[in-house]
Design a protein around this motif. Structure first.
Motif, PDB file in Angstrom:
ATOM      1  N   LEU A   1       8.590  13.450   5.780  1.00  0.00           N
ATOM      2  CA  LEU A   1       7.215  13.017   5.548  1.00  0.00           C
ATOM      3  C   LEU A   1       7.153  11.519   5.272  1.00  0.00           C
ATOM      4  CD1 LEU A   1       4.231  13.567   5.178  1.00  0.00           C
ATOM      5  CD2 LEU A   1       4.699  14.280   2.816  1.00  0.00           C
ATOM      6  N   THR A   2       8.080  11.023   4.464  1.00  0.00           N
ATOM      7  CA  THR A   2       8.116   9.576   4.201  1.00  0.00           C
ATOM      8  C   THR A   2       8.274   8.801   5.500  1.00  0.00           C
ATOM      9  OG1 THR A   2       9.064   9.889   1.991  1.00  0.00           O
ATOM     10  CG2 THR A   2       9.379   7.741   3.021  1.00  0.00           C
ATOM     11  N   SER A   3       9.163   9.249   6.357  1.00  0.00           N
ATOM     12  CA  SER A   3       9.388   8.582   7.644  1.00  0.00           C
ATOM     13  C   SER A   3       8.151   8.660   8.524  1.00  0.00           C
ATOM     14  CB  SER A   3      10.588   9.223   8.337  1.00  0.00           C
ATOM     15  OG  SER A   3      10.807   8.638   9.596  1.00  0.00           O
ATOM     16  N   GLU A   4       7.503   9.826   8.532  1.00  0.00           N
ATOM     17  CA  GLU A   4       6.309   9.999   9.358  1.00  0.00           C
ATOM     18  C   GLU A   4       5.195   9.059   8.908  1.00  0.00           C
ATOM     19  OE1 GLU A   4       3.135  13.509  10.715  1.00  0.00           O
ATOM     20  OE2 GLU A   4       4.808  13.988   9.368  1.00  0.00           O
ATOM     21  N   VAL A   5       5.011   8.956   7.605  1.00  0.00           N
ATOM     22  CA  VAL A   5       3.950   8.084   7.093  1.00  0.00           C
ATOM     23  C   VAL A   5       4.255   6.620   7.401  1.00  0.00           C
ATOM     24  CG1 VAL A   5       2.833   7.250   4.987  1.00  0.00           C
ATOM     25  CG2 VAL A   5       3.226   9.703   5.305  1.00  0.00           C
ATOM     26  N   ARG A   6       5.517   6.235   7.256  1.00  0.00           N
ATOM     27  CA  ARG A   6       5.877   4.863   7.628  1.00  0.00           C
ATOM     28  C   ARG A   6       5.506   4.599   9.091  1.00  0.00           C
ATOM     29  NH1 ARG A   6      11.310   5.538   5.107  1.00  0.00           N
ATOM     30  NH2 ARG A   6      11.250   4.611   3.017  1.00  0.00           N
ATOM     31  N   GLY A   7       5.756   5.565   9.917  1.00  0.00           N
ATOM     32  CA  GLY A   7       5.444   5.411  11.337  1.00  0.00           C
ATOM     33  C   GLY A   7       3.964   5.266  11.604  1.00  0.00           C
ATOM     34  N   LEU A   8       3.138   5.841  10.749  1.00  0.00           N
ATOM     35  CA  LEU A   8       1.688   5.707  10.921  1.00  0.00           C
ATOM     36  C   LEU A   8       1.213   4.287  10.618  1.00  0.00           C
ATOM     37  CD1 LEU A   8       0.570   9.045   9.224  1.00  0.00           C
ATOM     38  CD2 LEU A   8       0.523   8.516  11.667  1.00  0.00           C
ATOM     39  N   VAL A   9       1.918   3.606   9.702  1.00  0.00           N
ATOM     40  CA  VAL A   9       1.511   2.254   9.314  1.00  0.00           C
ATOM     41  C   VAL A   9       2.087   1.221  10.255  1.00  0.00           C
ATOM     42  CG1 VAL A   9       1.533   0.544   7.457  1.00  0.00           C
ATOM     43  CG2 VAL A   9       1.378   2.982   6.905  1.00  0.00           C
TER      44      VAL A   9
ATOM     45  N   ALA B   1      -4.281   5.705  -6.606  1.00  0.00           N
ATOM     46  CA  ALA B   1      -4.340   5.871  -5.155  1.00  0.00           C
ATOM     47  C   ALA B   1      -4.096   4.537  -4.469  1.00  0.00           C
ATOM     48  CB  ALA B   1      -5.701   6.444  -4.746  1.00  0.00           C
ATOM     49  N   THR B   2      -3.942   4.607  -3.145  1.00  0.00           N
ATOM     50  CA  THR B   2      -3.687   3.415  -2.346  1.00  0.00           C
ATOM     51  C   THR B   2      -4.988   2.848  -1.782  1.00  0.00           C
ATOM     52  OG1 THR B   2      -3.398   4.727  -0.350  1.00  0.00           O
ATOM     53  CG2 THR B   2      -1.433   4.301  -1.684  1.00  0.00           C
ATOM     54  N   ALA B   3      -4.911   1.599  -1.316  1.00  0.00           N
ATOM     55  CA  ALA B   3      -6.091   0.930  -0.770  1.00  0.00           C
ATOM     56  C   ALA B   3      -6.722   1.698   0.396  1.00  0.00           C
ATOM     57  CB  ALA B   3      -5.729  -0.493  -0.346  1.00  0.00           C
TER      58      ALA B   3
ATOM     59  N   ILE C   1      -4.052  11.308  -2.178  1.00  0.00           N
ATOM     60  CA  ILE C   1      -2.794  12.055  -2.196  1.00  0.00           C
ATOM     61  C   ILE C   1      -2.550  12.682  -3.559  1.00  0.00           C
ATOM     62  CG2 ILE C   1      -0.275  11.773  -2.107  1.00  0.00           C
ATOM     63  CD1 ILE C   1      -0.763   9.603   0.051  1.00  0.00           C
ATOM     64  N   ALA C   2      -2.810  11.931  -4.629  1.00  0.00           N
ATOM     65  CA  ALA C   2      -2.539  12.441  -5.973  1.00  0.00           C
ATOM     66  C   ALA C   2      -3.318  13.721  -6.248  1.00  0.00           C
ATOM     67  CB  ALA C   2      -2.884  11.379  -7.011  1.00  0.00           C
TER      68      ALA C   2
ATOM     69  N   LEU D   1       3.305   8.980  -0.751  1.00  0.00           N
ATOM     70  CA  LEU D   1       2.992   7.710  -1.404  1.00  0.00           C
ATOM     71  C   LEU D   1       4.095   6.680  -1.165  1.00  0.00           C
ATOM     72  CD1 LEU D   1       1.458   8.807  -4.821  1.00  0.00           C
ATOM     73  CD2 LEU D   1       0.305   7.607  -2.965  1.00  0.00           C
ATOM     74  N   LYS D   2       5.331   7.132  -1.208  1.00  0.00           N
ATOM     75  CA  LYS D   2       6.440   6.206  -0.965  1.00  0.00           C
ATOM     76  C   LYS D   2       6.344   5.595   0.429  1.00  0.00           C
ATOM     77  CE  LYS D   2      11.492   5.957  -0.738  1.00  0.00           C
ATOM     78  NZ  LYS D   2      12.766   6.708  -0.809  1.00  0.00           N
ATOM     79  N   GLY D   3       6.161   6.423   1.421  1.00  0.00           N
ATOM     80  CA  GLY D   3       6.070   5.908   2.779  1.00  0.00           C
ATOM     81  C   GLY D   3       4.894   4.971   2.968  1.00  0.00           C
ATOM     82  N   LEU D   4       3.767   5.319   2.341  1.00  0.00           N
ATOM     83  CA  LEU D   4       2.558   4.516   2.517  1.00  0.00           C
ATOM     84  C   LEU D   4       2.661   3.181   1.789  1.00  0.00           C
ATOM     85  CD1 LEU D   4      -0.235   4.254   3.673  1.00  0.00           C
ATOM     86  CD2 LEU D   4      -1.122   5.658   1.805  1.00  0.00           C
ATOM     87  N   THR D   5       3.067   3.187   0.521  1.00  0.00           N
ATOM     88  CA  THR D   5       3.124   1.939  -0.246  1.00  0.00           C
ATOM     89  C   THR D   5       4.197   0.997   0.286  1.00  0.00           C
ATOM     90  OG1 THR D   5       4.569   2.998  -1.891  1.00  0.00           O
ATOM     91  CG2 THR D   5       2.204   2.982  -2.345  1.00  0.00           C
ATOM     92  N   GLU D   6       5.347   1.544   0.661  1.00  0.00           N
ATOM     93  CA  GLU D   6       6.397   0.675   1.199  1.00  0.00           C
ATOM     94  C   GLU D   6       5.967   0.020   2.502  1.00  0.00           C
ATOM     95  OE1 GLU D   6       9.907   3.016   1.519  1.00  0.00           O
ATOM     96  OE2 GLU D   6      10.377   2.930  -0.628  1.00  0.00           O
TER      97      GLU D   6
END
Length: 727
Positions: A14-22, A77-79, A143-144, A181-186
Motif C-alpha cells: 500500500l505504501t508503494s502504491e500510494v507513492r506511485g499515485l503521487v 490529515a494531509t493537505a 485516512i485517520a 499516510l507514510k506513502g503519501l507524506t513521503e
C-alpha cells in the motif's frame, strides 16, 4: 488470520502504491482539483485493502452509522485530504449548511486554538463535520478516520469522555492507515507539496475561509500553517557528521576549515537541550576547536546566575584556547567554529573582551600565518569607488537583507562587489547577485578566497554581520581593502583591529556612545540604513483564526536569546496588570523555545507560544495586536520594522548600548516617541494600558523608516572623502 493474508506485505504494498499515485504529478499542484483527485485515489487504494482484511483478523467491528464517539477528537490529515473536504463543502453544501458549518468550526477552533498545537491527542472537541451523529463528508473523510476501527463501543465512549484515554484501534486497519499516510507524506515531501500532518478540521476551516475571503497565500502551504501540530524537540542525531582536523606538514598553509562531526551529540545537548553539563561531558578535548566549543553559549538560560556562569565559562574557554600549545594553523582552522554573536545576549559592554579576542586572533594567528593578507594595500589609483560586501549570510535572512537598500541605491560611480563566504550551496547563496556588479561565491579554503578578494583592489569592504559566523571572523582578521567597515547587523563593536569603521545611525546612538566602540563610529542620518519597503501579500485574519479570543492581544515577536532572564519580572508584572498572556513564537526548527516557555512559566509570566508564521500571516497577527512587547536589553530589529510597518504600537525601553535602542530609533523616525519609556515601571504602566498605547501610536508615520536614501548618499559621501584621502 486467513491463509494468504500477510499484513507486512499488504502494508508495504500500500505504501508503494500510494507513492506511485503521487510520483506522476509534475511539480506543485496548479489548483485544488489536483489535490482532490489525489486524495480520492489514495482513499480508494486504502479502502480496497481495508475491505480485504479477513474476518479472522479480529472480532467483528462495532463501527456503524450513528456511532460517533471517535468523532470527538483532533484528527490529523494531509493537505490533499483537507482540500478534498473543503472542495466537497464548496461544491455540495447549501448556503445554509455552509453557514451552520462555519459556526461549528468557530466553536471547534475556540476549543483547540488555545493549545496552539500542543497536546492535541488529549483534546476532545466534536468534529464540526458531524451533523446529527453522522459525518457530513463521509465519502472524503481522511485516512485517520477510515482506518479508525473498534470491536467494542464502550472503550470508544470512555476515550471520548477522557482525554487521557486513547481510542482503541484494530491492528490490521491501523497498520494500513499508517502505511497509506507514510506513502503519501513521503511523496508529498519529495515534491515539496506540504507533507505535514495537520489538524484536519481546523485546516479545512482555514481553506474555506481563504476561499471566501479570496486570499492569495504567498506559498502553497501558507494557508495550513495555523493547523500544524506544535514543533517538538528534534531527536538526537543518529550519526556524527564528517570529521576533519588537518595536521600540517612543515611549510604547509592552513586551510581554515574543520569538520567537527565529533561534536554532533555535544552540540545537541548544548543548543537543543541547553544542558551545559551534558554537552561538556560528551565533547572531546583534543583539538583547539574542541576548546572553543567548551565556551559555547546556549540560547536560553535558566536564570541570571546561569547566564553569568555561562559568560565566565566562555571567557575561560577562550583563555585556554590562547594558552594551549597547539599548532597555530590548527588554531586558525578552529576559528571557523567561533561565534561571537551569543556574547551579546548577555547585554553587557564587551568592548574590552572583544578587543582582547580580536588582537589575539589577528596579531598572533592570522598576521603570522598569512603576512601577505595582513599587509596594507597600495594607495588608491582613482576611478570608480570599489565597494564590497562580505559575509556568509548575504541572503534574505535579517543579517543579509538590511544592507540591500544601500546596494539598490548606490550611485553609478560606485562599483559594487559581493563575496558570499557560505560553504553551503543553499538557494540564498546567490541572492546578492542581482544587486552588485560583481558576485563571488567563495566556499573553499580561506586564504585562497581572501587572496581573490584582495586582488580586486577594493577601496572599501563592508561586513553586514561579522559576529555570527566563525568563517566571517577569519576574513575580518585580514586586511583585504583599504577601508574595512562593520555594519548595523552586528550587535556591538567587533573588537577587531582590522575593522576601521562601525556604521551606525544618529538615532541609534546616545551622546558619548563612541566609547563603546573600538572602531571609529560613523553616525549616518536617521536610523542609519535604507531598509526596503515590504512587499508581502496582505492577508486579513481575525484573532479567532489564530486560536485567540477577543481580549487585548499582547505579542512579543523576539527570539529566545534576546529575552534575558533579568527582564522576566517585568514581563510577569505586565501579565499580572493586564490580566492577559503574551504571545511568543516557537522560533526556528530545533531552537529551544520550550526552555523559554518553562522559564517564563516558572517566573509567573502568562504565555501563549504560537508556531512560526509566514511573513504575510505574521503581519496579519501584528495588525491585530493591541500591544507589541519589545525585548529589553537587545530590542527588536527587523521584527520591530515589521511591527511599525503594520502600525502596531510597540512599547520599548532603550538602554545605553545601541542594540537596546533599535526600536526607539525606529519609533522616533516614525513620529511615535510616546511608545518609548524610561524604566521598567513605566514600561508596565504603558503596556498594561492598550488605549494609551493606541493613542501614542495615533500619529505614527511608518513610511519614514523605509527607503531612506539619505543614508546611502551620506554613506557614499563619507566613503568618497576617505577615498580622496587614500589616493
Amino acid at each position: 488470520m486467513e491463509q494468504g493474508y500477510d499484513r507486512e506485505t499488504e502494508t508495504e504494498a500500500l505504501t508503494s502504491e500510494v507513492r506511485g499515485l503521487v510520483e506522476p504529478a509534475p511539480g506543485r499542484p496548479t489548483g485544488m482539483g489536483q489535490f482532490e483527485t489525489l486524495a480520492a485515489a489514495v482513499h480508494t487504494a486504502l479502502d480496497r485493502r481495508l475491505a480485504a482484511v479477513p474476518q479472522a483478523a479480529h472480532d467483528a467491528l462495532a463501527c456503524c452509522a450513528g456511532c460517533s464517539a471517535c468523532c470527538h477528537r483532533v484528527v490529523l490529515a494531509t493537505a490533499p485530504e483537507i482540500v478534498a473536504a473543503a472542495s466537497t463543502v464548496m461544491r455540495s453544501f447549501t448556503p445554509e449548511a455552509r453557514d451552520a458549518l462555519r459556526e461549528r468550526m468557530l466553536s471547534y477552533v475556540a476549543g483547540v486554538g488555545p493549545s496552539q498545537g500542543v497536546g492535541l491527542a488529549t483534546l476532545r472537541p466534536m468534529c464540526p463535520f458531524l451533523v446529527d451523529g453522522l459525518c457530513s463528508i463521509y465519502a472524503v473523510r481522511p485516512i485517520a478516520c477510515r482506518a479508525q476501527c473498534s470491536v467494542d463501543v464502550a472503550p470508544c465512549e470512555a476515550a471520548a469522555a477522557d482525554g487521557e484515554t486513547a481510542f482503541p484501534a484494530t491492528e490490521p486497519e491501523a497498520a494500513l492507515g499508517s502505511a497509506a499516510l507514510k506513502g503519501l507524506t513521503e511523496s508529498l515531501g519529495s515534491h515539496e507539496l506540504v507533507p505535514a500532518l495537520m489538524d484536519f478540521a481546523r485546516a479545512a476551516s482555514l481553506v474555506l475561509a481563504a476561499h471566501e475571503k479570496r486570499m492569495a497565500p504567498d506559498n502553497a502551504g501558507e494557508v495550513f500553517q495555523l493547523a500544524a501540530p506544535a514543533a517538538t524537540k528534534p531527536p538526537m542525531p543518529a550519526e556524527t557528521g564528517p570529521v576533519r582536523y588537518p595536521e600540517y606538514a612543515p611549510g604547509e598553509e592552513a586551510g581554515g576549515i574543520v569538520l567537527s562531526g565529533d561534536l554532533t551529540e555535544a552540540r545537541y545537548r548544548l543548543f537543543q537541550e541547553c544542558d551545559v553539563g551534558a554537552a561538556l561531558a560528551e565533547a572531546p578535548q583534543t583539538h583547539p576547536a574542541h576548546v572553543l566549543f567548551r565556551g559555547g553559549l546556549p540560547e536560553v538560560y535558566h536564570d541570571e546566575a546561569d547566564a553569568e556562569k555561562s559568560r565566565t565559562r566562555f571567557v575561560e574557554a577562550f583563555e585556554r584556547f590562547v594558552e594551549m600549545p597547539a599548532d597555530p594553523r590548527q588554531k586558525f582552522d578552529a576559528m571557523s567554529e567561533l561565534a561571537l554573536l551569543p556574547l551579546s545576549y548577555f547585554q553587557n559592554d564587551d568592548k574590552e573582551l572583544l578587543s582582547r579576542i580580536g588582537d589575539y586572533l589577528t596579531h598572533e594567528l592570522t598576521a603570522k600565518l598569512f603576512p601577505d593578507l595582513a599587509a596594507p594595500l597600495a594607495p588608491r589609483k582613482g576611478g570608480r569607488l570599489k565597494l564590497g560586501y562580505i559575509g556568509d549570510q548575504l541572503d534574505q535572512s535579517s543579517s543579509g537583507l538590511w544592507p540591500t537598500g544601500w546596494l539598490r541605491h548606490h550611485a553609478h560611480d560606485v562599483e559594487t562587489f559581493a563575496f558570499n563566504l557560505s560553504r553551503e550551496a543553499h538557494p540564498g547563496v546567490t541572492y546578492y547577485r542581482q544587486f552588485v556588479d560583481h558576485f563571488h561565491h567563495l566556499p573553499g579554503f580561506v586564504p585562497d578566497a581572501a587572496r581573490l578578494i584582495k586582488a580586486q583592489d577594493l577601496d572599501v569592504l563592508i561586513y553586514p554581520d561579522l559576529a555570527s559566523r566563525g568563517r566571517t571572523i577569519q576574513f575580518a582578521t585580514m586586511r583585504l581593502a583599504r577601508l574595512q567597515c562593520a555594519g548595523w547587523g552586528g550587535p556591538q563593536t567587533t573588537g577587531m583591529p582590522e575593522i576601521d569603521v562601525f556604521l551606525s545611525g544618529e538615532l541609534m546612538e546616545k551622546p558619548g556612545s563612541e566609547a563603546h566602540y573600538r572602531e571609529r563610529l560613523v553616525k549616518l542620518p536617521g536610523i542609519g540604513f535604507c531598509y526596503p519597503r515590504e512587499t508581502y501579500g496582505r492577508v486579513e485574519l481575525t484573532k479567532a483564526d489564530f486560536g485567540l479570543n477577543d481580549g487585548p492581544l499582547y505579542v512579543c515577536a523576539q527570539t529566545p536569546p534576546k529575552l534575558h532572564p533579568k527582564w522576566d519580572p517585568m514581563l510577569r508584572d505586565l501579565t499580572e496588570r493586564s490580566g492577559r498572556p503574551i504571545v511568543f513564537f516557537r522560533y526556528g526548527e530545533g531552537r529551544p523555545w520550550w526552555k523559554l516557555e518553562e522559564r517564563l512559566k516558572a517566573a509567573g509570566v502568562r504565555t501563549v507560544f504560537m508556531p512560526m508564521l509566514s511573513p504575510s500571516y505574521f503581519r496579519a497577527l501584528l495588525r491585530l495586536a493591541d500591544v507589541v512587547v519589545d525585548s529589553t536589553g537587545w530590542s527588536g530589529g527587523i521584527t520591530a520594522l515589521a511591527t511599525i510597518g503594520c502600525r502596531a504600537p510597540v512599547v520599548t525601553l532603550p538602554g545605553e548600548l545601541r542594540r537596546s535602542r533599535h526600536t526607539a530609533a525606529f519609533l522616533t523616525a516614525a513620529n511615535a516617541p510616546g511608545l518609548i519609556v524610561g524604566s521598567p515601571q513605566e514600561f508596565v504602566d504603558l503596556a498594561a494600558n492598550p488605549e494609551r498605547c493606541r493613542e501614542a501610536a495615533r500619529d505614527m508615520q511608518p513610511d519614514a523608516v523605509f527607503e531612506d536614501t539619505s543614508t546611502v548618499r551620506a554613506l557614499e559621501t563619507f566613503l568618497r572623502e576617505y577615498g580622496a584621502r587614500s589616493s
